[in-house]
Design a protein around this motif. Sequence first.
Motif, PDB file in Angstrom:
ATOM      1  N   LEU A   1       0.821  -1.212   0.000  1.00 41.68           N
ATOM      2  CA  LEU A   1       0.000   0.000   0.000  1.00 41.68           C
ATOM      3  C   LEU A   1       0.856   1.263   0.000  1.00 41.68           C
ATOM      4  O   LEU A   1       0.528   2.246  -0.667  1.00 41.68           O
ATOM      5  CB  LEU A   1      -0.928   0.001   1.211  1.00 41.68           C
ATOM      6  N   MET A   2       1.936   1.246   0.773  1.00 46.27           N
ATOM      7  CA  MET A   2       2.835   2.401   0.864  1.00 46.27           C
ATOM      8  C   MET A   2       4.272   1.915   0.947  1.00 46.27           C
ATOM      9  O   MET A   2       4.552   0.863   1.529  1.00 46.27           O
ATOM     10  CB  MET A   2       2.520   3.239   2.103  1.00 46.27           C
ATOM     11  N   LYS A   3       5.176   2.683   0.353  1.00 40.48           N
ATOM     12  CA  LYS A   3       6.604   2.384   0.450  1.00 40.48           C
ATOM     13  C   LYS A   3       7.350   3.702   0.527  1.00 40.48           C
ATOM     14  O   LYS A   3       7.181   4.590  -0.328  1.00 40.48           O
ATOM     15  CB  LYS A   3       7.052   1.588  -0.783  1.00 40.48           C
ATOM     16  N   ASP A   4       8.173   3.859   1.563  1.00 41.23           N
ATOM     17  CA  ASP A   4       8.944   5.085   1.774  1.00 41.23           C
ATOM     18  C   ASP A   4       8.053   6.321   1.758  1.00 41.23           C
ATOM     19  O   ASP A   4       8.409   7.376   1.224  1.00 41.23           O
ATOM     20  CB  ASP A   4      10.039   5.220   0.706  1.00 41.23           C
TER      21      ASP A   4
ATOM     22  N   ARG B   1     -10.717  -5.301   5.599  1.00 40.42           N
ATOM     23  CA  ARG B   1      -9.290  -5.232   5.325  1.00 40.42           C
ATOM     24  C   ARG B   1      -8.464  -5.479   6.579  1.00 40.42           C
ATOM     25  O   ARG B   1      -8.866  -5.142   7.687  1.00 40.42           O
ATOM     26  CB  ARG B   1      -8.912  -3.849   4.780  1.00 40.42           C
ATOM     27  N   THR B   2      -7.291  -6.059   6.358  1.00 38.35           N
ATOM     28  CA  THR B   2      -6.280  -6.235   7.397  1.00 38.35           C
ATOM     29  C   THR B   2      -4.970  -5.702   6.836  1.00 38.35           C
ATOM     30  O   THR B   2      -4.601  -6.049   5.708  1.00 38.35           O
ATOM     31  CB  THR B   2      -6.114  -7.716   7.774  1.00 38.35           C
ATOM     32  N   ALA B   3      -4.274  -4.867   7.570  1.00 40.09           N
ATOM     33  CA  ALA B   3      -3.033  -4.285   7.074  1.00 40.09           C
ATOM     34  C   ALA B   3      -2.045  -4.087   8.213  1.00 40.09           C
ATOM     35  O   ALA B   3      -2.433  -3.978   9.380  1.00 40.09           O
ATOM     36  CB  ALA B   3      -3.300  -2.950   6.373  1.00 40.09           C
TER      37      ALA B   3
ATOM     38  N   ALA C   1     -13.552  -1.308   3.055  1.00 38.49           N
ATOM     39  CA  ALA C   1     -12.974  -0.136   2.402  1.00 38.49           C
ATOM     40  C   ALA C   1     -12.242  -0.538   1.143  1.00 38.49           C
ATOM     41  O   ALA C   1     -11.854  -1.691   0.960  1.00 38.49           O
ATOM     42  CB  ALA C   1     -12.010   0.573   3.350  1.00 38.49           C
ATOM     43  N   PHE C   2     -12.065   0.441   0.254  1.00 42.31           N
ATOM     44  CA  PHE C   2     -11.172   0.289  -0.872  1.00 42.31           C
ATOM     45  C   PHE C   2      -9.735   0.408  -0.371  1.00 42.31           C
ATOM     46  O   PHE C   2      -9.465   0.999   0.685  1.00 42.31           O
ATOM     47  CB  PHE C   2     -11.441   1.372  -1.924  1.00 42.31           C
ATOM     48  N   PHE C   3      -8.766  -0.111  -1.146  1.00 42.82           N
ATOM     49  CA  PHE C   3      -7.366   0.024  -0.763  1.00 42.82           C
ATOM     50  C   PHE C   3      -6.987   1.490  -0.556  1.00 42.82           C
ATOM     51  O   PHE C   3      -6.245   1.832   0.354  1.00 42.82           O
ATOM     52  CB  PHE C   3      -6.459  -0.583  -1.841  1.00 42.82           C
ATOM     53  N   THR C   4      -7.484   2.341  -1.418  1.00 41.54           N
ATOM     54  CA  THR C   4      -7.112   3.756  -1.322  1.00 41.54           C
ATOM     55  C   THR C   4      -7.561   4.363   0.001  1.00 41.54           C
ATOM     56  O   THR C   4      -6.875   5.203   0.579  1.00 41.54           O
ATOM     57  CB  THR C   4      -7.684   4.561  -2.515  1.00 41.54           C
ATOM     58  N   GLU C   5      -8.718   3.917   0.520  1.00 44.94           N
ATOM     59  CA  GLU C   5      -9.199   4.430   1.802  1.00 44.94           C
ATOM     60  C   GLU C   5      -8.346   3.912   2.950  1.00 44.94           C
ATOM     61  O   GLU C   5      -8.088   4.627   3.931  1.00 44.94           O
ATOM     62  CB  GLU C   5     -10.662   4.037   1.989  1.00 44.94           C
ATOM     63  N   VAL C   6      -7.910   2.657   2.853  1.00 46.93           N
ATOM     64  CA  VAL C   6      -7.013   2.114   3.872  1.00 46.93           C
ATOM     65  C   VAL C   6      -5.699   2.887   3.873  1.00 46.93           C
ATOM     66  O   VAL C   6      -5.152   3.238   4.923  1.00 46.93           O
ATOM     67  CB  VAL C   6      -6.758   0.610   3.626  1.00 46.93           C
ATOM     68  N   THR C   7      -5.195   3.166   2.679  1.00 48.31           N
ATOM     69  CA  THR C   7      -3.944   3.918   2.567  1.00 48.31           C
ATOM     70  C   THR C   7      -4.085   5.312   3.160  1.00 48.31           C
ATOM     71  O   THR C   7      -3.185   5.806   3.857  1.00 48.31           O
ATOM     72  CB  THR C   7      -3.507   4.012   1.100  1.00 48.31           C
ATOM     73  N   GLN C   8      -5.218   5.960   2.923  1.00 49.34           N
ATOM     74  CA  GLN C   8      -5.452   7.288   3.492  1.00 49.34           C
ATOM     75  C   GLN C   8      -5.437   7.244   5.018  1.00 49.34           C
ATOM     76  O   GLN C   8      -4.882   8.138   5.681  1.00 49.34           O
ATOM     77  CB  GLN C   8      -6.779   7.847   2.980  1.00 49.34           C
ATOM     78  N   ALA C   9      -6.041   6.226   5.584  1.00 45.00           N
ATOM     79  CA  ALA C   9      -6.035   6.088   7.045  1.00 45.00           C
ATOM     80  C   ALA C   9      -4.615   5.901   7.558  1.00 45.00           C
ATOM     81  O   ALA C   9      -4.219   6.483   8.576  1.00 45.00           O
ATOM     82  CB  ALA C   9      -6.914   4.916   7.455  1.00 45.00           C
TER      83      ALA C   9
ATOM     84  N   GLN D   1      -1.872   6.909   6.086  1.00 45.79           N
ATOM     85  CA  GLN D   1      -1.172   8.182   5.933  1.00 45.79           C
ATOM     86  C   GLN D   1      -1.486   9.123   7.086  1.00 45.79           C
ATOM     87  O   GLN D   1      -0.611   9.854   7.566  1.00 45.79           O
ATOM     88  CB  GLN D   1      -1.553   8.828   4.601  1.00 45.79           C
ATOM     89  N   SER D   2      -2.731   9.114   7.536  1.00 47.51           N
ATOM     90  CA  SER D   2      -3.117   9.987   8.643  1.00 47.51           C
ATOM     91  C   SER D   2      -2.383   9.630   9.918  1.00 47.51           C
ATOM     92  O   SER D   2      -2.250  10.448  10.827  1.00 47.51           O
ATOM     93  CB  SER D   2      -4.631   9.900   8.872  1.00 47.51           C
ATOM     94  N   LEU D   3      -1.888   8.394   9.995  1.00 50.54           N
ATOM     95  CA  LEU D   3      -1.135   7.937  11.166  1.00 50.54           C
ATOM     96  C   LEU D   3       0.367   8.067  10.967  1.00 50.54           C
ATOM     97  O   LEU D   3       1.149   7.588  11.787  1.00 50.54           O
ATOM     98  CB  LEU D   3      -1.500   6.477  11.451  1.00 50.54           C
ATOM     99  N   GLY D   4       0.765   8.689   9.861  1.00 45.82           N
ATOM    100  CA  GLY D   4       2.188   8.901   9.619  1.00 45.82           C
ATOM    101  C   GLY D   4       2.925   7.679   9.138  1.00 45.82           C
ATOM    102  O   GLY D   4       4.156   7.589   9.280  1.00 45.82           O
ATOM    103  N   ALA D   5       2.214   6.703   8.532  1.00 42.59           N
ATOM    104  CA  ALA D   5       2.869   5.486   8.058  1.00 42.59           C
ATOM    105  C   ALA D   5       3.823   5.792   6.921  1.00 42.59           C
ATOM    106  O   ALA D   5       3.564   6.646   6.072  1.00 42.59           O
ATOM    107  CB  ALA D   5       1.824   4.464   7.616  1.00 42.59           C
ATOM    108  N   MET D   6       4.925   5.066   6.894  1.00 43.10           N
ATOM    109  CA  MET D   6       5.887   5.160   5.800  1.00 43.10           C
ATOM    110  C   MET D   6       5.768   3.948   4.877  1.00 43.10           C
ATOM    111  O   MET D   6       5.796   4.086   3.658  1.00 43.10           O
ATOM    112  CB  MET D   6       7.309   5.256   6.357  1.00 43.10           C
ATOM    113  N   ASP D   7       5.656   2.771   5.448  1.00 43.50           N
ATOM    114  CA  ASP D   7       5.496   1.534   4.688  1.00 43.50           C
ATOM    115  C   ASP D   7       4.251   0.821   5.191  1.00 43.50           C
ATOM    116  O   ASP D   7       3.947   0.857   6.389  1.00 43.50           O
ATOM    117  CB  ASP D   7       6.701   0.602   4.859  1.00 43.50           C
ATOM    118  N   ALA D   8       3.535   0.149   4.275  1.00 44.57           N
ATOM    119  CA  ALA D   8       2.340  -0.600   4.686  1.00 44.57           C
ATOM    120  C   ALA D   8       2.039  -1.674   3.660  1.00 44.57           C
ATOM    121  O   ALA D   8       2.284  -1.503   2.460  1.00 44.57           O
ATOM    122  CB  ALA D   8       1.137   0.329   4.839  1.00 44.57           C
ATOM    123  N   ILE D   9       1.478  -2.781   4.128  1.00 47.59           N
ATOM    124  CA  ILE D   9       1.140  -3.908   3.273  1.00 47.59           C
ATOM    125  C   ILE D   9      -0.255  -4.410   3.613  1.00 47.59           C
ATOM    126  O   ILE D   9      -0.670  -4.390   4.785  1.00 47.59           O
ATOM    127  CB  ILE D   9       2.177  -5.050   3.420  1.00 47.59           C
ATOM    128  N   ASN D  10      -0.972  -4.837   2.603  1.00 43.06           N
ATOM    129  CA  ASN D  10      -2.298  -5.420   2.788  1.00 43.06           C
ATOM    130  C   ASN D  10      -2.158  -6.913   3.045  1.00 43.06           C
ATOM    131  O   ASN D  10      -1.493  -7.627   2.284  1.00 43.06           O
ATOM    132  CB  ASN D  10      -3.146  -5.179   1.529  1.00 43.06           C
TER     133      ASN D  10
END
Length: 505
Positions: A369-372, A402-404, A434-442, A444-453
């Motif tokens: 979902l997110m990298k760097d 979703r689980t991430a 949620a859609f992946f994009t909504e999970v990613t937005q959440a 991001q709001s927590l300051g995540a740098m890397d994330a995987i579904n």
Amino acid sequence: MKTSGIRTPRLPKAGTAAAAALTVALLLAVPGATNAAPVDTPALPGWVAGGQIAPGVERMHLRDDSRTMDPKKPRKAPRELTVIRIDPAVASLRIESTTGKAGTAETVRDQLITQERKPFAAINGSYFMLEGRTQDRNLESAQSFGATVRDGELMGAACIDTAKRSSLILQYGVPRIANVSTVMTVAQKGTPGTSFTLDDVNRVPGTPMACQREAEDGVLKDGVRKAVKYTDVHGKPVAVWPDATEFVLFNDSYGIPTPPKGTNTNDSDDPDSAVTGTNVVTADDQDGYEVEVDATGKITNKWDVRGNRTVRKGYRNLQAIGTAEVTWLKSMAAAGATLDIAQTLKDVDLDQAIPLDESVDVIAGGAILMKDGVDKKAPDGCSRLDPATPTEGVTQICRSSRTAVGVDQQGRTLLLTVTGPLAPSDPADKVDGAFFTEVTQALQSLGAMDAINLDGGGSTTLLTRPIAEDTLIRESGVSDSTGERAVFDTVYGGPGGYALPPKTP
């Protein structure tokens, strides 16, 4: 284990896309959580601090009652987002994974029973598929989708296209996200000669699911290898990449008898089958051959028909299907040979080997979902939905539970689930995520740098155990499920830690 990192969070301001996507209006009580210290929640409306579960383990919650964000696919129920944030700089904490019997699926709760140090929070992990009934008809074997490692022991091979099935790597209790590959071979030790590919570990030979493990997997059509789709005994569609020539290894963590021929089937004569039809996957319908090897690789037992053998502690069993494979393995057994079984795991992104020792666990995930700090725009898999056909009764996998897992810029681990309400007020409410994009937005709001579904849908599970409690509490899961689903493995945060190894000069 304590880690250090950048201590300046960079959170989006209220009113950003993340805030708009996850606006909430209802505060929820947090069962069992303590409030000994405030939780640093994001600067977004609606986040509810659940207090500390344990020192360094925080819980946050969000509820979205909106039903009209997408008029074409209106949500039928509220959705709930729960985040467990684990900070190893506050207390000695580590992220680990575990499994019950590696050959079958068990609930997150059951998998945690064997842990001496009681976890504070846990979620389900790897993508997986049930393969078929075992001989006693009471258990079903399970196969993970991609590279899986537990305490340095390989439990499953990586997909060829590593980017489609990325991995969560836990090393010395610290998570990171990467694409990984596996290379495994079997040969006669000390004798130059034939070397075969070891196709996989702890799965039914002939039927790699979800992705190719080797280039020869699949049915050749128009010059391209493709999967075969059939309906399993539960009426669920399954994609298999048949390979009638394989070696598959089973270690003593497998926990159930080795699979006999014909384990994967949807034949109408199966008494447990919910459907009728013809078995279209025949690659595993072979007697094959099976041997037992000790820790040195020496063949200590052999059977002319594979399957229904218990893997003894400290030993491994090797099954072969295919004429050349069976002939070679029989000759090795007749000679009392010692086999050289080689296994390597590689971080494709860093182009370096990952040691297969007790410090390493790997969970077979899905999309990154997110990298760097960059949103990778992971696709939701909508192509599996046919827009020309009605969607009544069809699982909307684009918006799903979703689980991430994420890691923020302060080195904290985020365990996240998005589901419908655990106890819906209206029995007609359906599971809604949620859609992946909504999970990613959440994230991001927590300051995540890397994330995987990780595995979502009906597998989504989050359990917590506050420090003053002995009982695991089910925080989130699928709303229309009467119980917790059996899954392949579990990711959890708990007490303890190892010292990092000294850096080499």
